[in-house]
Scaffold this motif. Structure first.
Motif, PDB file in Angstrom:
ATOM      1  N   LEU A 359      44.276 -33.057  51.004  1.00 30.22           N
ATOM      2  CA  LEU A 359      44.410 -33.644  52.334  1.00 30.22           C
ATOM      3  C   LEU A 359      44.608 -32.549  53.382  1.00 30.22           C
ATOM      4  O   LEU A 359      44.011 -32.592  54.471  1.00 30.22           O
ATOM      5  CB  LEU A 359      45.601 -34.607  52.349  1.00 30.22           C
ATOM      6  N   VAL A 360      45.425 -31.548  53.051  1.00 30.54           N
ATOM      7  CA  VAL A 360      45.694 -30.454  53.985  1.00 30.54           C
ATOM      8  C   VAL A 360      44.408 -29.682  54.293  1.00 30.54           C
ATOM      9  O   VAL A 360      44.114 -29.358  55.445  1.00 30.54           O
ATOM     10  CB  VAL A 360      46.765 -29.504  53.409  1.00 30.54           C
ATOM     11  N   VAL A 361      43.652 -29.379  53.261  1.00 31.98           N
ATOM     12  CA  VAL A 361      42.462 -28.539  53.427  1.00 31.98           C
ATOM     13  C   VAL A 361      41.302 -29.320  54.034  1.00 31.98           C
ATOM     14  O   VAL A 361      40.616 -28.844  54.946  1.00 31.98           O
ATOM     15  CB  VAL A 361      42.047 -27.922  52.076  1.00 31.98           C
ATOM     16  N   GLU A 362      41.080 -30.526  53.533  1.00 30.49           N
ATOM     17  CA  GLU A 362      39.902 -31.295  53.950  1.00 30.49           C
ATOM     18  C   GLU A 362      40.143 -32.129  55.201  1.00 30.49           C
ATOM     19  O   GLU A 362      39.197 -32.590  55.836  1.00 30.49           O
ATOM     20  CB  GLU A 362      39.461 -32.193  52.790  1.00 30.49           C
ATOM     21  N   LYS A 363      41.444 -32.343  55.547  1.00 28.97           N
ATOM     22  CA  LYS A 363      41.807 -33.084  56.765  1.00 28.97           C
ATOM     23  C   LYS A 363      41.077 -34.425  56.859  1.00 28.97           C
ATOM     24  O   LYS A 363      40.484 -34.772  57.887  1.00 28.97           O
ATOM     25  CB  LYS A 363      41.514 -32.230  58.006  1.00 28.97           C
ATOM     26  N   THR A 364      41.127 -35.174  55.768  1.00 28.21           N
ATOM     27  CA  THR A 364      40.449 -36.470  55.723  1.00 28.21           C
ATOM     28  C   THR A 364      41.146 -37.530  56.572  1.00 28.21           C
ATOM     29  O   THR A 364      40.545 -38.559  56.897  1.00 28.21           O
ATOM     30  CB  THR A 364      40.373 -36.962  54.270  1.00 28.21           C
ATOM     31  N   GLU A 365      42.412 -37.292  56.936  1.00 32.47           N
ATOM     32  CA  GLU A 365      43.145 -38.196  57.821  1.00 32.47           C
ATOM     33  C   GLU A 365      44.243 -37.405  58.518  1.00 32.47           C
ATOM     34  O   GLU A 365      44.631 -36.329  58.050  1.00 32.47           O
ATOM     35  CB  GLU A 365      43.738 -39.370  57.035  1.00 32.47           C
ATOM     36  N   PRO A 366      44.745 -37.904  59.661  1.00 36.93           N
ATOM     37  CA  PRO A 366      45.788 -37.164  60.380  1.00 36.93           C
ATOM     38  C   PRO A 366      47.072 -37.056  59.538  1.00 36.93           C
ATOM     39  O   PRO A 366      47.423 -37.970  58.798  1.00 36.93           O
ATOM     40  CB  PRO A 366      46.027 -38.014  61.630  1.00 36.93           C
ATOM     41  N   PHE A 367      47.755 -35.942  59.673  1.00 36.81           N
ATOM     42  CA  PHE A 367      49.030 -35.756  58.971  1.00 36.81           C
ATOM     43  C   PHE A 367      49.879 -34.763  59.750  1.00 36.81           C
ATOM     44  O   PHE A 367      49.377 -33.981  60.561  1.00 36.81           O
ATOM     45  CB  PHE A 367      48.804 -35.241  57.552  1.00 36.81           C
ATOM     46  N   THR A 368      51.171 -34.779  59.483  1.00 41.76           N
ATOM     47  CA  THR A 368      52.083 -33.773  60.041  1.00 41.76           C
ATOM     48  C   THR A 368      52.850 -33.136  58.895  1.00 41.76           C
ATOM     49  O   THR A 368      52.520 -32.071  58.413  1.00 41.76           O
ATOM     50  CB  THR A 368      53.047 -34.389  61.070  1.00 41.76           C
ATOM     51  N   GLY A 369      53.886 -33.835  58.423  1.00 39.58           N
ATOM     52  CA  GLY A 369      54.648 -33.318  57.302  1.00 39.58           C
ATOM     53  C   GLY A 369      54.271 -34.020  56.013  1.00 39.58           C
ATOM     54  O   GLY A 369      54.110 -35.247  55.977  1.00 39.58           O
ATOM     55  N   ILE A 370      54.136 -33.260  54.935  1.00 34.83           N
ATOM     56  CA  ILE A 370      53.796 -33.824  53.629  1.00 34.83           C
ATOM     57  C   ILE A 370      54.897 -33.440  52.646  1.00 34.83           C
ATOM     58  O   ILE A 370      55.152 -32.258  52.417  1.00 34.83           O
ATOM     59  CB  ILE A 370      52.430 -33.310  53.129  1.00 34.83           C
ATOM     60  N   ALA A 371      55.548 -34.461  52.096  1.00 32.91           N
ATOM     61  CA  ALA A 371      56.645 -34.232  51.162  1.00 32.91           C
ATOM     62  C   ALA A 371      56.175 -34.469  49.732  1.00 32.91           C
ATOM     63  O   ALA A 371      55.407 -35.402  49.461  1.00 32.91           O
ATOM     64  CB  ALA A 371      57.820 -35.156  51.484  1.00 32.91           C
ATOM     65  N   LEU A 372      56.638 -33.619  48.822  1.00 30.56           N
ATOM     66  CA  LEU A 372      56.425 -33.829  47.393  1.00 30.56           C
ATOM     67  C   LEU A 372      57.739 -34.303  46.785  1.00 30.56           C
ATOM     68  O   LEU A 372      58.784 -33.687  46.985  1.00 30.56           O
ATOM     69  CB  LEU A 372      55.974 -32.526  46.716  1.00 30.56           C
ATOM     70  N   LYS A 373      57.668 -35.398  46.052  1.00 36.62           N
ATOM     71  CA  LYS A 373      58.863 -35.997  45.448  1.00 36.62           C
ATOM     72  C   LYS A 373      58.859 -35.741  43.941  1.00 36.62           C
ATOM     73  O   LYS A 373      57.836 -35.907  43.273  1.00 36.62           O
ATOM     74  CB  LYS A 373      58.887 -37.503  45.715  1.00 36.62           C
ATOM     75  N   TYR A 374      60.017 -35.353  43.402  1.00 31.20           N
ATOM     76  CA  TYR A 374      60.128 -34.970  41.997  1.00 31.20           C
ATOM     77  C   TYR A 374      60.839 -36.041  41.182  1.00 31.20           C
ATOM     78  O   TYR A 374      61.689 -36.779  41.702  1.00 31.20           O
ATOM     79  CB  TYR A 374      60.874 -33.637  41.871  1.00 31.20           C
TER      80      TYR A 374
END
Length: 712
Positions: A359-374
């Protein structure tokens, strides 16, 4: 333990099982609950990795130059190994996370198991289930803290430092150029400080997001008609007191635009990655504007003493360090003075991290912060990770402790392929390195546990860690009844040397040190034609400067350049003349940092020989690094940078020239291993190893005494 990694060469991104991280002195082990993807920093790293080799080269011209320099000096084989080491390495991603402490290291008093913490630092606060973090890159949180918000720790501290560099007062105004994560966080901090905030971005959606969440008092797209006039009106005709540039671009527009909208004698702070070659007129010169850089998280960043050793700056003199910036940011969150919840536009389970980066590289949709949950219910394992089929143990069973660039380029590739040689385990500071090295060089397993590589499967240990750990690891290996190969130096402390001598006598195992130059083909040819007469020798080293903040120059960690490199040349002269050094005197030219890395050393040997080591860090890089002259009974010889040997006696000089430089690394490793196979003996006598190490201590003492001759 699982960790997200990417190969620079192929761009392949994978979550893989790597060894549990090591718990060092002054560090804590943290089980991650959340980590945050930085679309700017990490996004550019991932994009670069996915490009072709030509694309990578265009982005890194300085590294391409380094490759050609290495090719010129060391030849195609060493250059290929160096490049492939970079391209094939598993590179960890991530630098901002939050979780719970599950272990504390030696000397840690401010944290306890069970504490909730936020962490920072590339190489530490990774996208991984478990991370190991130094105490000054870790801050304690309230027990009821929102760990998803707290995981913005690094980004918050970076933004905080940008705001501090702007040095604004209540009621003043600031324009934030670039409303990505850093820009929005900076705007939130500014608003909480009572500053009027104007946000500018090329993206309308970023501006709207800031306006909708009341992050800015005025939001404008960069192409807004009359934008400079609108900013002037919003600041009561004064202009912005400060501008913070949080954009990432190669364009000069942000820096020149900042000059246009800043008031006279105002400040412009570069927080993002932008060029600073602004137009002098009409704004920057006439307004006498001040350009300031915001260095990452704040004071302490890139300082080995602060980040690795945990030595804090006194608060009376450095009020806001990187750790105190983190604490201030977390306080703003916990007291609800800023609400950053809206920034997390996407959340992915850690197992789906690759999709998040797509998503970050291809920018298929708007985003700001992306969280990874463990998945915090998982129980971490410290078991070794199998990397190849179990081999039958041979006469020589090798494990590695430490496997950085030098080991991967010069030691590991040169271990002979032999039925009686087996490769057992690999232990390094980072699990990603351990895993990659174990796979590439066909070791049975990788681990973070010393006991795994010092058990009965291993009878020979290679040690290639930082210098301060050499002595302790050599001692442990001998006490575990192992043969030892240790990269120079043997140790950094005199009491360590005495303990090693005792352990060597008790174990009767071989101790080999990585003095490779004596094994060079040119050295061997010279040695064959030298007689037994006393000789005079000169070893000139155009060493080049190393910054004082490099770990090698740190006396506690690297031991300085006398222990770190001059030891090579002491050994060389010892080998050439065939007797041990007995006296030494040394002087260093004065330098402001007292590094003692431009020195003259005079050695006397048991057989009457003498030698001079001229080790200089103040020369030109265009001069070859190493030059040796030997004189004895009407015979002379010259070795130039281990490429050319000239022998002078009666008649015409004899010249040998190699296609590529050869400092004897391959021959050294083969000699060590073959010696163990033959009779269990190392090719360098332990007496020589001890004598060279003692000479290093004596050189340092002689310099302190103004060049006084010291008995070794």
């Amino acid at each position: 333990m699982q960790q997200l990694t990417q190969k620079l060469g192929s761009g392949d991104m994978v979550i893989q099982e790597v060894p549990y991280p090591q718990l060092g002195k002054g560090m804590v082990i943290v089980k991650n609950h959340y980590s945050i993807i930085s679309a700017g920093t990490e996004g550019s790293t991932v994009q670069a990795a996915r490009k072709s080799l030509i694309g990578k080269a265009k982005e890194r011209p300085q590294q391409v130059k380094q490759v050609f320099d290495t090719l010129k000096k060391q030849g195609p084989i060493q250059t290929y190994r160096a490049v492939m080491k970079k391209l094939d390495a598993y590179s960890p991603l991530g630098y901002s996370c939050a979780g719970e402490i599950i272990e504390v290291g030696e000397g840690v008093t401010e944290f306890e198991v069970g504490d909730k913490v936020a962490c920072a630092g590339a190489g530490y606060a990774n996208h991984a289930e478990i991370v190991s973090v130094p105490i000054n890159l870790c801050v304690k949180l309230d027990s009821n803290a929102n760990l998803k918000d707290a995981a913005y720790n690094t980004l918050g501290a970076i933004s905080m430092q940008g705001v501090r560099q702007a040095d604004l007062r209540l009621g003043e105004s600031c324009v934030v150029i670039g409303l990505g994560l850093l820009g929005q966080l900076a705007a939130l901090i500014l608003k909480a400080s009572g500053v009027t905030v104007i946000g500018v971005d090329v993206s309308e959606s970023a501006v709207n997001q800031a306006l909708e969440n009341k992050v800015v008092d005025l939001g404008l797209t960069r192409d807004t008609a009359g934008i400079e006039e609108q900013i002037l009106n919003a600041t009561n005709g004064i202009g912005a007191d400060a501008v913070i540039i949080a954009a990432a671009t190669s364009s000069l527009d942000p820096i020149n635009f900042a000059g246009a909208i800043t008031r006279k004698k105002g400040k412009v702070v570069v927080l993002g990655a932008v060029p600073t070659g602004f137009d002098r007129d009409p704004f920057w010169y006439r307004k006498e504007l001040e350009l300031k850089m915001a260095c990452s998280y704040g004071p302490g960043r890139y300082d080995l003493n602060y980040e690795e050793k945990g030595i804090d700056y006194p608060v009376a003199y450095v009020r806001w360090t990187e750790k105190r910036n983190m604490e201030a940011f977390q306080s703003l969150i916990s007291t609800n003075r800023i609400d950053i919840g809206y920034l997390t536009t996407h959340e992915f389970d850690f197992d789906n991290a690759k999709q998040a980066f797509d998503l970050v590289v291809e920018k298929t949709e708007p985003f700001t912060g992306i969280a990874l949950k463990y998945d915090i219910a998982k129980t971490p394992s410290k078991d070794a990770i199998v990397t190849s089929d179990a081999q039958a143990l041979g006469k020589i069973n090798i494990s590695f402790i430490g496997a950085g660039s030098y080991a991967q380029g010069n030691l590991l590739p040169n271990i002979p392929e032999h039925a009686d040689i087996s490769r057992v385990g690999v232990l390094t500071n980072t699990g990603t390195t351990s895993k990659r090295v174990a796979e590439k060089f066909k070791f049975q397993f990788c681990t973070s546990e010393e006991a795994e590589v010092l058990n009965d499967k291993t009878n020979t240990v290679f040690i290639a860690t930082r210098h301060d750990s050499h002595g302790p690891y050599v001692l442990k290996a001998l006490q575990a009844n192992k043969h030892v190969f240790v990269e120079k130096p043997l140790c950094l402390l005199e009491d360590e040397l005495e303990q090693i001598i005792e352990a060597k006598q008790a174990s009767n195992k071989s101790v080999m040190i990585g003095f490779n130059r004596r094994f060079s083909p040119l050295t061997q040819k010279l040695k064959k034609v030298l007689g037994n007469n006393p000789m005079t020798m000169i070893y000139r080293v155009n060493a080049g400067a190393i910054p004082k903040d490099n770990w090698i120059q740190d006396m506690e960690i690297g031991g300085g350049r006398i222990h770190g490199e001059v030891c090579h040349f002491i050994d060389y002269l010892t080998y050439i003349n065939g007797s041990l050094p007995i006296k030494v005197s040394a002087t260093a030219i004065p330098d402001a940092n007292q590094l003692n890395d431009t020195i003259n050393v005079l050695l006397q040997f048991e057989n009457g020989s003498s030698g001079v080591i001229a080790y200089y860090s103040n020369g030109s890089k265009s001069l070859t690094k190493e030059y040796i002259e030997v004189f004895s009974a009407g015979f002379s010889a010259v070795i130039d940078d281990f490429k050319v040997l000239k022998l002078y006696g009666k008649g015409k000089p004899n010249k040998t020239k190699l296609i590529n430089q050869n400092k004897g690394q391959k021959e050294m490793v083969e000699a060590f291993v073959n010696g163990l196979l033959k009779d269990g003996e190392a090719p360098i006598s332990f007496n020589e190893v001890v004598a060279v190490t003692k000479t290093c201590f004596s050189i340092i003492e002689s310099i302190k005494r103004g060049g006084e001759q010291i008995d070794i």
